[in-house]
Each structure stands twice: as structure tokens, then as C-alpha cells.
Motif scaffolding. Structure first.
Motif, short mmCIF file in Angstrom:
data_model
loop_
_atom_site.label_atom_id
_atom_site.label_comp_id
_atom_site.label_asym_id
_atom_site.label_seq_id
_atom_site.Cartn_x
_atom_site.Cartn_y
_atom_site.Cartn_z
N SER B 46 3.57 8.31 3.44
CA SER B 46 4.00 6.91 3.76
C SER B 46 2.97 6.39 5.05
O SER B 46 2.46 5.32 4.84
CB SER B 46 5.27 6.62 3.83
OG SER B 46 6.18 6.95 3.05
N ASP B 173 4.24 3.24 -2.90
CA ASP B 173 4.71 4.35 -2.04
C ASP B 173 6.18 4.76 -2.75
O ASP B 173 7.22 3.95 -2.61
CB ASP B 173 5.03 4.01 -0.71
CG ASP B 173 5.51 5.11 0.28
OD1 ASP B 173 5.63 6.09 -0.26
OD2 ASP B 173 5.51 4.84 1.46
N GLU B 174 6.28 5.66 -3.48
CA GLU B 174 7.37 6.21 -4.20
C GLU B 174 8.26 4.94 -4.91
O GLU B 174 9.35 4.70 -4.61
CB GLU B 174 8.40 6.98 -3.25
CG GLU B 174 7.81 7.94 -2.70
CD GLU B 174 9.05 9.01 -1.83
OE1 GLU B 174 10.14 8.91 -2.56
OE2 GLU B 174 8.64 9.30 -0.67
#
Ligand SMILES: Nc1ncnc2c1ncn2[C@@H]1O[C@H](COP(=O)(O)OP(=O)(O)OP(=O)(O)O)[C@@H](O)[C@H]1O
Ligand SMILES: [Mg+2]
Lengths: 316, 264
Positions: B46, B173-174
Motif C-alpha cells: 500500500s 489496492d486490495e
């Protein structure tokens, strides 16, 4: 009960009715101020305490300009601009210097106390008589005051409705709700905050300019507790508006209900004064009312969703 | 396209919470690269994406987008290059604004915002069409507040917002991690489709190693603030989850500290 009945019997209901037009006109002037509070508190999610100072600044600027021979309309416009400057300063303190919102507002508010006394030439109080000047509002002419403030309020709501529908208005709404997303979408959240504070305090300054004319003087303390009155109006208006219209209440409606909230606030105040509450206890009463209104939604949520209830076997 | 040169970032410097999150990251993306990013918790995945987006300034190194040095640009100025979708569905949209208003905000990414209408009639028609393509029934709810939608619906809208204005790089991001498996698969397929259709350059962080292998043309693995593996093309296609785990242990000398990765 036994003691209350004779007390109530001694009260004159007509006095209450006679006070009504005055409550309405006063409520409408404070309603403009409360719309300013709505912009920061509700839309920007910023607890702005500048307004206590700004209200008095608006009054001081307006009165001194009128005494200097300017037209009362010009005086009110300048009061509005003075308010905008105050909002700008709070905005800069917060965005450029990283001072937390409440503290930034308090700093400006305190500074304004001195500024306001400087404006009024060191006097705590400056009178402006409706007999000498062509004031646009006055408690001696309540009907025309109501008409003037109604027109002004309609104009303000129309402008805000337009503004919050523009690209710039969108940036303020987005910043207030989700600043991280706003930046990810390319919005300069600092600029958005400053603009909203300028708008808000401009309205408060304008209301201060009106209030000073209405009461025939400006006073360094005329804005003390303004934020509480503003919050009370915002909350009363919201509770009432949502009770009547639910989710159908649009932006215009919400602003209108803020003004209604303010009018109701003054009617309630007048009512408790009529019941015999000493005027020195007024601010205590206001604070308690606002605290209750702020607490109710939270406590209501808690009764539906509480640890104690969970321990008893949960919600059925 | 995108180039990171020796990027360093340490959080809370000089406190007991000091944490070296990026420790010399070098990365060069080619036009059209779709990179999946894997690594254990706290590896710095991240943080790399946030460094690219400019959420905070980096300590050291250079970030170039299309040859332009953006290292000194604040987040909102870099936004014109980037589309982003985050893990938490709440973070990518504005809950108190309507679906169409959220899209209109995104349509102006990188533009000056003045006193023109925040949303136009033409845009409403365009958004209607785009939402219809999602097949979630959202085209009939354009004036609903986004706060009323489910996580999956919000994530789909965030994806649309991130790509409404063609970004130079799409950062995911995820973005499916908080969704139930079925919705996650749907949003992932949608991401694939959007990236393909628009020939986007993209980076996607995922905890699911199988997803990381199946999607994209390139895979990087991170550990302790560094890129420790960078494979592409045939090599990536052939690799298995077991291979990746073994490689991780080889290079880092420890076990892969992530239970979720094994579940995929
Ligand atoms: N804003 C921040 N402030 C302080 N520390 C941070 C911040 N962001 C990340 N870190 C720290 O930097 C390290 C790397 O975090 P990062 O979020 O990049 O990990 P990640 O690879 O995305 O892990 P995960 O799989 O858990 O999401 C962690 O130790 C984290 O605690
Ligand atoms: Mg992460």
C-alpha cells in the motif's frame, strides 16, 4: 401542580401573542446567521467557532459605517465582507498552519474581540437610531423587518442552491464528506474549506449587520453564544424538517428549515421568559437545550445498539 | 510510463514508532503493463501505491510519470494522472452525494472546477449508459445517495470513477478484499474488462496469489519495503502458488507471513 396553577393563572397569554411578531423577525435575522453555521457544521463538517466574533464584527462595521454617513445597505454589504475576511483567516489558520478546526475558530474569535472594539473606537456599545437613519430593519417596524429579511433569505437560499450545484460547490460537499476521496479526485480540499468558511462567515457578518440595525446598537458581546443559537436552529430545523418531509427534503428545504428552526428557537425563548425564567439564566437554558438535541440522536442509536442490551440477550 | 527510482519512506521518524516502510524501491512500468503486487502484511504494498499517489511526500528518490517528475506534486495535483480504488468501499465515494454526482466529480479529475454546473444533462445520459453496462441496476438509481449502496456496488462505482477519465495509471489496492467471494469475483472481472478495453496501465495489490498469477502480465513480490521478485510474460503464466511461496522463502529467508494468501 398546586403551586404551578396560580402561577400560570397570573400569566397573561396575550403578552405571549404580542411578542410573536418580534420573535419571528428576530428569528429570521438569526436564521441567516444559522444558514452560515449550517454550511460549516453540516456541509463542511467543520465546527467553526469564529462566528461568535463575526456576528459582533458585522454589527460593529455596519453601525460605524452608518454613523459615518454610509447608506445602511452599503453598511450591511461591508459587514458581510468583513465576515468573509474573518472566515478567510480561520481557513488559513486551519489549512496553512494546521491548527485544528475548533482552535482556529477560537483564535480568530478572540482576536476579533479586540478588532471589534477598535472598530467601535474602544466603546463596548454604539447606538444607531432609526429616527436619524434610514435603517433597513428595526424592531420599531417589525412588519417591514420581516418582509426585508424574508426577501434576503430567499435570495441567499437561491444563491446557495445555485452555488452548491456548481463544480466548486461539489468540491465543498465532497470535501466535507470524504476528504481523502476528494484529493484522489483532484480536489484541493484546503481551498474548498477556505471557500466554505468565507461563505459561512460572510452570512454571519451580514446577519450581524442586520441585527445591529434591528436592535439599534452594536455591542461587543452581541455575538456571544451565537454558535449555540446557530446549532440550535440547525438541529431544530433538521428534526422538524425530517419529521415532516423525511428523505424528500431537498437542499432548499433544509436551508428553509434552518430559518424555521431559528424562529422556533426565539419563540421558545420568549415562552420560557414569559414563564418567568430570569434572563440571566437564558444562556444556561440555551446550552442545555442544544446539548439535549445533540445528544438525542446518539442516545437513540445507543438504545437500539448497546452493550447492556447485548448482554441481556440481544435485540429481538 | 511510470518510474520509481530508489524510493525511500520512513514513518514517524525519530519516535519509538519509527518504521521503515519503503527501503529503496525501483520499478519501471511499460505502457499497458498490468502488474499484480503481492507480499506479506506490512511489506509496503500500500505504501508504494500511496507514494505514487502522493498521499505524503517521500523521503528520498524520484517518481516519474510519462517522463514528468511528479515527486514534488501534492496528492490533488497528481490525481490527474491516476485512478485509484481502495480496500475499504467507504473510502472511494462520497456517501452523502448522489451516484451521478459522484461520477461527475470524477469526470472533472484534473480540471479546474469553477462555477459551471457540477453535472450536465449530457453527462447524465453518459453515466446512465456506463452504469447500465455494470449490470447492477444502478442506472435506475442515479439520484440515490451512494451511502445507501452495498460495498460491492460502491466498489463498482469507485472503479468507474477511477477510469471515467482515462488515468495514466490505475492503482487498485486490495479493492476486492472487503467483498464477499461472489461480489469480489464480479468486481475483479469488471476491473479486468475495464483495463483491457481502455488499454490501461495498472497496478493491483492482492492477497490472493492465484488472482495475482491469473491477472495481468507482470507480477511483483514485496518484502520489507523492497521488491524481491519481478516476473512477466511466459514465466509469470507458468508459475504456481507453490513456486511463489518457495521463491519467497528462498529470497527472504522466512516463511510467508500471510494466511490469506494460501486460501486462494
Ligand atoms: N501512514 C502511515 N503511518 C505510519 N506507518 C505506516 C503508515 N502507512 C503504512 N505504515 C507502516 O508501513 C508498513 C508498510 O505498510 P503497508 O500498508 O504498505 O503494508 P502492506 O504491504 O500494504 O500490508 P497489508 O497487506 O497489511 O495491507 C507497515 O509497518 C505499516 O504499519
Ligand atoms: Mg495494504
Amino acid at each position: 401542580m398546586v403551586t404551578i396553577i396560580p402561577v400560570l393563572g397570573a400569566l397573561d397569554p396575550l403578552a405571549l401573542v404580542r411578542a410573536l411578531p418580534g420573535n419571528v423577525s428576530q428569528g429570521m435575522i438569526w436564521g441567516i446567521m444559522s444558514i452560515g453555521v449550517y454550511l460549516t457544521f453540516k456541509i463542511l463538517n467543520f465546527a467553526d467557532l469564529t462566528v461568535d466574533g463575526t456576528m459582533a464584527t458585522g454589527g460593529a462595521v455596519a453601525v460605524m459605517l452608518i454613523l459615518a454617513g454610509y447608506h445602511p445597505v452599503v453598511a450591511v454589504i461591508m459587514a458581510c465582507i468583513a465576515g468573509m475576511v474573518a472566515g478567510f483567516i480561520t481557513g488559513i489558520l486551519h489549512t496553512v498552519f494546521g491548527i485544528p478546526d475548533i482552535l482556529a475558530g477560537i483564535l480568530t474569535q478572540i482576536a476579533l474581540y479586540s478588532v471589534n472594539l477598535n472598530i467601535t473606537g474602544g466603546k463596548a456599545n454604539q447606538a444607531v437610531s432609526v429616527d436619524q437613519f434610514d435603517l433597513i430593519v428595526s424592531l420599531r417596524y417589525i412588519t417591514s423587518t420581516i418582509v426585508v429579511t424574508a426577501i434576503l433569505t430567499a435570495l441567499i437560499i437561491a444563491i446557495l442552491y445555485w452555488f452548491f450545484g456548481t463544480e466548486m460547490g461539489f468540491t465543498i460537499r465532497a470535501t466535507g464528506c470524504n476528504p481523502n476521496m476528494s484529493r484522489a479526485q483532484g480536489i484541493n480540499t484546503s481551498v474548498a474549506k477556505v471557500i466554505a468558511l468565507i461563505f459561512s462567515n460572510g452570512l454571519v457578518g451580514l446577519a450581524g449587520g442586520l441585527l445591529a440595525q434591528y436592535q439599534g446598537n452594536c455591542d461587543v458581546n452581541m455575538g456571544r453564544g451565537a454558535i449555540v443559537i446557530g446549532l440550535a436552529s440547525v438541529i431544530i430545523g433538521e428534526v422538524l424538517g425530517e419529521a415532516i418531509f423525511g428523505n424528500r427534503l431537498n437542499f432548499c428545504g433544509r436551508l428553509l428549515f434552518v430559518v424555521f428552526g431559528s424562529i422556533i428557537y426565539y419563540i421558545v425563548i420568549s415562552f420560557v421568559v414569559w414563564l418567568g425564567l430570569p434572563s440571566i439564566d437564558m444562556k444556561l437554558f440555551s446550552a442545555i437545550v442544544v446539548a439535549i438535541f445533540l445528544a438525542v440522536p446518539y442516545l437513540k442509536g445507543k438504545t437500539k445498539n448497546s452493550y447492556r442490551r447485548a448482554a441481556k440477550g440481544g435485540v429481538r | 510510463m511510470l518510474e520509481l527510482r530508489d524510493v525511500h519512506k520512513t514513518f514517524n521518524i525519530g519516535t519509538i514508532n519509527e518504521k521503515k516502510a519503503l527501503n529503496g524501491v525501483d520499478l519501471k512500468l511499460e505502457e499497458g503493463d498490468f502488474v499484480t503486487v503481492i507480499g506479506g502484511n506490512g511489506a509496503g504494498k500500500s505504501t508504494v501505491l500511496n507514494a505514487i499517489a502522493g498521499v505524503w511526500p517521500i523521503d528520498n528518490g524520484t517518481i516519474l510519470i510519462d517522463g514528468e517528475n511528479v515527486t514534488g506534486l501534492p496528492e490533488h495535483k497528481r490525481a490527474s494522472f491516476l485512478g485509484r480504488v481502495f480496500q475499504d468501499p467507504m473510502t472511494g465515494t462520497t456517501a452523502t452525494m448522489e451516484i451521478q454526482e459522484n461520477l461527475a466529480l470524477a469526470a472533472r479529475r484534473g480540471q479546474r472546477r469553477g462555477l459551471k454546473w457540477g453535472i450536465t444533462k449530457r453527462e447524465k445520459m453518459q453515466f446512465h449508459e456506463l452504469l447500465a453496462k455494470l449490470d447492477l441496476g444502478l442506472e435506475d438509481r442515479m439520484t440515490s445517495k451512494v451511502g445507501l449502496l452495498s460495498g460491492g456496488q460502491r466498489q463498482a462505482i469507485t472503479l468507474l470513477m477511477a477510469t471515467l477519465k482515462r488515468p495514466r495509471i490505475l492503482l487498485l489496492d486490495e479493492h476486492t478484499a472487503a467483498l464477499d467471494p461472489k461480489t469480489a469475483a464480479k468486481v475483479l472481472a469488471l476491473s479486468d474488462q475495464i483495463i483491457e478495453e481502455n488499454h490501461l496501465t495498472a497496478m493491483m495489490v492482492t492477497h490472493n496469489m492465484r488472482d495475482a498469477i491469473v491477472h495481468g502480465n507482470r507480477l511483483i513480490m514485496m518484502n520489507e519495503g523492497k521488491i524481491i521478485l519481478d516476473i512477466r510474460g511466459e514465466e509469470k503464466k507458468k508459475i504456481t502458488v507453490e513456486d511463489l511461496l518457495r521463491k519467497f522463502e528462498e529470497i527472504s529467508g522466512e516463511e510467508f507471513a500471510n494466511d490469506k494468501a494460501l486460501l486462494g
